[in-house]
Design a protein around this motif. Structure first.
Motif, PDB file in Angstrom:
ATOM      1  N   UNK A  49       0.838  -1.200   0.000  1.00 32.58           N
ATOM      2  CA  UNK A  49       0.000   0.000   0.000  1.00 32.58           C
ATOM      3  C   UNK A  49       0.877   1.255   0.000  1.00 32.58           C
ATOM      4  N   UNK A  50       1.790   1.329   0.970  1.00 32.62           N
ATOM      5  CA  UNK A  50       2.687   2.486   1.052  1.00 32.62           C
ATOM      6  C   UNK A  50       3.641   2.524  -0.136  1.00 32.62           C
ATOM      7  N   UNK A  51       4.107   1.342  -0.566  1.00 34.31           N
ATOM      8  CA  UNK A  51       5.061   1.281  -1.668  1.00 34.31           C
ATOM      9  C   UNK A  51       4.480   1.802  -2.976  1.00 34.31           C
ATOM     10  N   UNK A  52       3.243   1.437  -3.281  1.00 29.84           N
ATOM     11  CA  UNK A  52       2.617   1.912  -4.512  1.00 29.84           C
ATOM     12  C   UNK A  52       2.504   3.433  -4.513  1.00 29.84           C
ATOM     13  N   UNK A  53       2.082   3.991  -3.386  1.00 32.59           N
ATOM     14  CA  UNK A  53       1.989   5.447  -3.303  1.00 32.59           C
ATOM     15  C   UNK A  53       3.375   6.092  -3.372  1.00 32.59           C
ATOM     16  N   UNK A  54       4.369   5.445  -2.754  1.00 32.04           N
ATOM     17  CA  UNK A  54       5.722   6.004  -2.732  1.00 32.04           C
ATOM     18  C   UNK A  54       6.339   6.032  -4.123  1.00 32.04           C
ATOM     19  N   UNK A  55       6.003   5.069  -4.971  1.00 33.63           N
ATOM     20  CA  UNK A  55       6.543   5.064  -6.334  1.00 33.63           C
ATOM     21  C   UNK A  55       6.076   6.304  -7.088  1.00 33.63           C
TER      22      UNK A  55
END
Length: 355
Positions: A49-55
């Motif tokens: 969840x956080x990784x997708x937004x961080x990309x």
């Protein structure tokens, strides 16, 4: 050159990975089940969840911008998915079209891209600062999500066989080869981000836009197109997160995504992306997402108060920024030392040639 400075530089560049090892080591001692395969898989699903937004956030920040709207966009995208699955798509003449799950995913993803395009257009065409524009969009999207169903949720998003819209839960909870689909989505989008930033002219334009926008514009970089693209990409990432959360909960809630933007920014900063733009890596942001999520999940497993969790996460993010500033000063000092050494090495050759 003093080897001490080089050692410091290597350690600072690897600081996110070192921080992750420290977090894993600490909680593996404090929480007996922290390193079990099942728990690691669940935590990695949270990282997605956080990784997708961080990309998406990384690409935006690389251009010198910021996107505070991603959490609210995730929330309204979840509501759009809930409405399509529950009520269908109203047509002219009183007819209603019910979309299947892949069509719902496509429509919601396009909706997120459109929101990102609006952000990009307002920032580039109207000259509104990214912070103000995306802050305004955050309020607009959150308010619209609340208005969408009068503040109520769309519950039981299981669909109906006769309508052909079942299977939504697979997106958030399904697995391929024993790995949850959101993790595969994060890996896939990470590869896309790496390809864009490392292998394409667009990636060079993104770094140039954030490094020195005036020079990039004089060099012919299409600044407007680049910025519109990164905000659209960030909107797409937010839409995917909204879909995943709604799928996992089987419920679309208008407050979904609250404070998600802070975790995304924190992961990006921890990963070494400079808030001023022009420097950073998508892969570093993913490691930063692991640090943020593993830290949060570890504190939950230890029973740490939610209030203390917020304090600790805030301190970690501030510390990351301070370390980043220290790295920049040290890097500048190393560059000056190298130039001085080159001048000293060239000086005797120059004297010999004159002699």
């Amino acid at each position: 050159m003093n080897q001490k400075y080089l050692l410091y530089m290597y350690l600072l560049k690897a600081r996110t990975f070192i921080a992750l090892l420290i977090v894993i080591g600490f909680f593996s001692v404090m929480v007996p089940n922290f390193l079990t395969p099942s728990n690691l898989l669940i935590m990695t699903q949270h990282v997605a969840i956080t990784g997708l937004l961080a990309i998406g956030m990384t690409l935006v920040i690389l251009t010198g911008g910021i996107d505070l709207s991603v959490g609210a966009v995730a929330g309204i995208c979840g509501m759009v998915a809930g409405a399509l699955l529950t009520n269908g798509l109203p047509l002219w003449g009183g007819q209603t079209l019910f979309l299947n799950v892949p069509e719902v995913i496509l429509v919601v993803t396009l909706f997120g891209i459109v929101v990102g395009l609006i952000n990009g257009a307002v920032i580039t065409r109207l000259g509104v600062a990214p912070f103000i524009c995306t802050l305004g969009m955050m309020y607009v999207a959150r308010g619209a999500a609340l208005l969408w169903n009068d503040g109520s949720t769309y519950a039981n998003l299981v669909g109906l066989p006769q309508l052909g819209n079942t299977g939504f839960a697979i997106l958030g909870s399904g697995s391929i080869l024993g790995v949850y689909i959101p993790i595969w989505m994060m890996v896939g989008l990470l590869l896309v981000g790496l390809y864009i930033t490392r292998k394409t002219p667009l990636g060079r334009y993104i770094y140039a836009s954030g490094g020195n926008e005036s020079a990039a514009r004089l060099a012919g970089v299409p600044i407007i197109k680049v910025k519109v693209f990164v905000y659209a990409f960030s909107g797409m990432c937010a839409a995917l997160v909204g879909l995943i959360v709604a799928s996992q909960l089987q419920t679309a809630h208008p407050m979904t995504g609250n404070m998600f933007e802070m975790d995304a920014i924190g992961a990006t900063v921890l990963g070494g992306t400079a808030l001023a733009g022009g420097r950073g890596r998508v892969s570093g942001s993913i490691i930063g997402a692991f640090v943020i999520v593993f830290l949060a999940d570890g504190m939950v497993m230890m029973g740490v108060s939610d209030f203390w969790q917020m304090v600790i996460k805030g301190l970690v993010i501030v510390t990351a920024v301070v370390i980043d500033q220290f790295q920049q000063r040290l890097q500048s000092k190393v560059v000056l030392m190298r130039r001085h050494e080159k001048k000293q090495a060239a000086a005797p050759l120059s004297e010999v040639s004159h002699g």
